[in-house]
Design a protein around this motif. Structure first.
Motif, PDB file in Angstrom:
ATOM      1  N   ASN A   1       3.383   5.054 -16.967  1.00 21.77           N
ATOM      2  CA  ASN A   1       4.068   5.937 -16.026  1.00 21.77           C
ATOM      3  C   ASN A   1       3.747   5.569 -14.583  1.00 21.77           C
ATOM      4  OD1 ASN A   1       5.313   8.165 -17.858  1.00 21.77           O
ATOM      5  ND2 ASN A   1       3.229   7.951 -18.612  1.00 21.77           N
TER       6      ASN A   1
ATOM      7  N   ALA B   1       6.515   4.551 -11.795  1.00 23.16           N
ATOM      8  CA  ALA B   1       6.569   5.301 -10.536  1.00 23.16           C
ATOM      9  C   ALA B   1       6.456   4.361  -9.336  1.00 23.16           C
ATOM     10  CB  ALA B   1       5.456   6.346 -10.514  1.00 23.16           C
TER      11      ALA B   1
ATOM     12  N   LYS C   1       9.774   2.653  -8.887  1.00 24.59           N
ATOM     13  CA  LYS C   1      10.764   3.566  -8.317  1.00 24.59           C
ATOM     14  C   LYS C   1      10.524   3.768  -6.827  1.00 24.59           C
ATOM     15  CE  LYS C   1      12.852   8.131  -8.980  1.00 24.59           C
ATOM     16  NZ  LYS C   1      12.818   9.391  -9.770  1.00 24.59           N
TER      17      LYS C   1
ATOM     18  N   ILE D   1       6.471  10.357  -4.276  1.00 26.48           N
ATOM     19  CA  ILE D   1       6.123   9.757  -5.562  1.00 26.48           C
ATOM     20  C   ILE D   1       4.746   9.097  -5.494  1.00 26.48           C
ATOM     21  CG2 ILE D   1       6.757   7.931  -7.180  1.00 26.48           C
ATOM     22  CD1 ILE D   1       9.667   8.529  -6.591  1.00 26.48           C
TER      23      ILE D   1
ATOM     24  N   CYS E   1       1.201   9.781  -7.541  1.00 23.30           N
ATOM     25  CA  CYS E   1       0.444   8.735  -8.244  1.00 23.30           C
ATOM     26  C   CYS E   1      -1.023   8.750  -7.829  1.00 23.30           C
ATOM     27  CB  CYS E   1       1.064   7.369  -7.957  1.00 23.30           C
ATOM     28  SG  CYS E   1       2.718   7.133  -8.639  1.00 23.30           S
TER      29      CYS E   1
END
Length: 684
Positions: A180, A184, A187, A203, A207
């Motif tokens: 994930n 992320a 993205k 985002i 993280c």
């Protein structure tokens, strides 16, 4: 874990495990009376020692006088008690109770970490079971085989969440998988390319919250903040990242050093580069970045030493070899520069920057045939690289190959439609060889693609000045300075504006503009000499000589000699064969196999062990023949690799100019400064 044993007269042992601050195991031997069918004087009736009171302040073992009060003593039984025995047992029980209070109250039974929403029935059943267990402990009579303390400790142990990590972790939520994080970060990278910085920052911050030990999130967030000129926030992110990773991530140190260098904190930048090399001495980017910093400060020997350490610890690297080659070219040691460029391209055949830098060296030496071959290698290494197409197109345009230069710049624009530099150079070619109107269209489109690109406004202003539009040229120069007034581009703009005012007869304004330009870049030879010529034209020969003397007094001259090679031997392990070849002091080793340039470039693919020189023969000097003889077909290359039709390039260019511009920085995603940069010059 500590073990506590409770020993009764019947030799029954009860063991309880729990965490204790005292790591030395201890044993407490307590004589616990038990009840038989007939009471005896030696074993009087005593209340149970286990309590189920819900109060958080009550100890785990506590006397229950209510039980003894609920059973009235008979005269017979009371007469059989010995007062001394009773006092001794009471003291022993009191001592045992006090010791157990100090030890057992540290760890208390915990409830379930969470319950499902709406589980009212389960909660009621739990309360009912607790009350039922409490009543059972108060009312049941112990048998000879089972004492209430055993049952109480058993129920107490059931309440302890020992060896149940799943139940404990479920309350705080499970940590997501590492995949994930990768998704992320990807993205966020895509959002940053689309200039949607706010979403990307959100985002990346998530993280960091979930994976604080991973350094990639800090690096990505710091770069996004730096692009928006939020330098202090980026510095804070890097600092937190170094703390979270315990200083073991060299990438964060390196990015932080680059940021401090950008802010002008050179001493701090050096310290951070040093920290990056300490964190990982094989981090080549830290060595190279530190060397570039020293080069900009004129510390040539220090830079060479750092680059040598990079080669020693990290092995061959194209960027290190390329920087060393540029240093040799600047010192006019061209054969060594070619040798180092060859090493760089051998380290990475797809390094477009190395091929391009080598090609520019050959173009500077007017070795046109070799330069074209190297330009071909550059575009083959990276077909969509805008720098390769731009430099090659300008090179052909300067040689007079206008059609070829226009074609190369058009290809670059088709591949990189958002790049304003390609349109700027194409506009200058059109102005010199076609019409000013078409050049204005190209300049306008370039300024729309990136309104903050200063060279576009400066070149456009220069063209308008040449066309006689003085007021328009002033407005364009003013626009360029309003973007940023302290850059090298701003210095060139002020110098060009000064020439305009000099030709227009505004000498006082021209002097002020020249002075402002030198305040930004005091090493500009052109600006100093232009100002001196202005004074000499006005008959101020003494003032002109003073200006020339000022230039020679304040200029910074960097002296680079060949002694660095001997010091280099102390840094690099001489056992490495590749480094031995690099540091070979025999000048003839560069001329072992000296052939034509075409054979040199082609020979790298067929025989990598042959030490060939990239030096050209006399026939290659000023060779304007576009066909290099290497077999490279430009039309076929762009048709296959770029899906472009060579016969429709002009049509595609005209179509792209008519379409609405695809502005890279949209209104929703563009960052705008709170305060505009102050203008150094006033309106004239």
């Amino acid at each position: 874990m500590s073990q506590f044993s409770f020993t009764s007269s019947s030799s029954s042992n009860f063991t309880l495990f729990y965490h204790s601050q005292n790591h030395n195991p201890s044993k407490f031997h307590v004589s616990i009376p038990f009840r038989t069918s007939q009471p005896s004087p030696s074993h009087p009736l005593l209340p149970p020692l286990c309590s189920r009171e819900p109060s958080s302040s009550s100890p785990l073992l506590e006397e229950k006088p209510e039980i003894s009060q609920s059973k009235p003593e008979t005269p017979q039984s009371s007469s059989k008690f010995n007062p001394q025995d009773s006092d001794g047992v009471a003291d022993e029980i009191s001592t045992t109770k006090k010791s157990l209070e100090e030890l057992l109250v540290v760890r208390r039974p915990v409830k379930e970490p969470y319950r499902e929403d709406g589980d009212v029935k389960g909660e009621e059943m739990s309360k009912f079971e607790d009350s039922q267990e409490r009543n059972d402990l108060l009312e049941e009579q112990p048998s000879s085989s089972s004492f209430p303390l055993d049952a109480g400790l058993k129920k107490f142990a059931k309440k302890m969440p020992i060896f149940e990590p799943n139940r404990l972790e479920s309350g705080s939520g499970e940590k997501p998988l590492k995949v994930n994080l990768d998704l992320a970060l990807y993205k966020a990278k895509i959002l940053a390319r689309k200039f949607q910085y706010a979403d990307a920052e959100k985002i990346l911050q998530q993280c960091i919250d979930v994976w604080p030990e991973d350094g990639r999130s800090y690096v990505a967030l710091g770069k996004i903040l730096s692009k928006q000129s939020k330098l202090n926030e980026a510095r804070t992110v890097y600092e937190k990242g170094c703390q979270a990773t315990q200083g073991e991530n060299p990438y964060i140190w390196q990015c932080w050093a680059i940021l401090e260098n950008r802010m002008g904190n050179l001493r701090r930048a050096r310290e951070l580069f040093d920290a990056a090399t300490v964190a990982d001495k094989k981090h080549i980017a830290a060595w190279h970045g530190w060397a570039v910093l020293e080069l900009k400060q004129g510390n040539i020997k220090k830079a060479r030493n750092l680059l040598g350490k990079g080669l020693k610890f990290c092995g061959g690297n194209e960027y290190v070899y390329q920087t060393l080659a540029l240093l040799e070219a600047k010192a006019k040691r061209y054969e060594r520069a070619r040798f180092l460029f060859k090493q760089a391209t051998r380290c990475n055949r797809k390094s477009c920057a190395s091929w391009l830098a080598w090609a520019q060296l050959e173009a500077q030496l007017e070795n046109n045939r070799a330069a074209r071959q190297l330009f071909e290698k550059a575009v083959q290494a990276s077909p969509k690289n805008r720098f390769a197409w731009h430099v090659w197109g300008v090179f052909e345009g300067n040689l007079g190959n206008i059609d070829q230069g226009r074609k190369l710049l058009t290809i670059g624009h088709m591949v990189n439609p958002r790049d304003p530099v390609l349109l700027q150079s194409l506009a200058l070619i059109e102005y010199k060889n076609s019409s000013a109107n078409l050049a204005r269209v190209l300049f306008r489109r370039a300024s729309q693609l990136d309104p903050r690109h200063q060279p576009v406004w400066i070149a456009w202003g220069w063209m308008e000045w040449k066309e006689g539009n003085i007021s328009t040229a002033r407005e364009l120069y003013q626009k360029a300075l309003s973007i940023n007034s302290i850059t090298e581009s701003a210095a060139r703009c002020l110098q060009a504006w000064g020439v305009l005012e000099q030709r227009a007869g505004n000498l006082s304004a021209a002097r002020r503009l020249f002075r402002s330009s030198l305040n930004i870049n005091s090493q500009s030879y052109i600006t100093w000499m232009t100002w001196a010529n202005l004074e000499e034209d006005q008959g101020n020969s003494v003032r002109a000589e003073e200006i020339r003397n000022l230039y020679f007094q304040q200029r910074t001259e960097v002296v680079d000699d060949e002694s660095w090679i001997m010091g280099f031997l102390d840094v690099i392990d001489p056992a490495i064969d590749s480094i031995k070849r690099l540091l070979n002091l025999d000048q003839n080793s560069y001329y072992k196999v000296k052939e034509s340039t075409s054979n040199t470039i082609a020979g790298d693919e067929t025989d990598g062990n042959t030490e060939e020189s990239a030096g050209s023969s006399s026939g290659n000097i000023n060779d304007n023949n576009i066909d290099t003889g290497s077999g490279f077909d430009l039309d076929d290359f762009i048709r296959v690799m770029l899906s472009l039709d060579p016969s429709k390039l002009d049509v595609q260019l005209q179509t792209s100019l008519k379409d609405p511009p695809k502005i890279a920085r949209t209104t929703s995603g563009v960052w705008r400064p709170a305060t505009k940069t102050s203008r150094t010059s006033t309106k004239l």
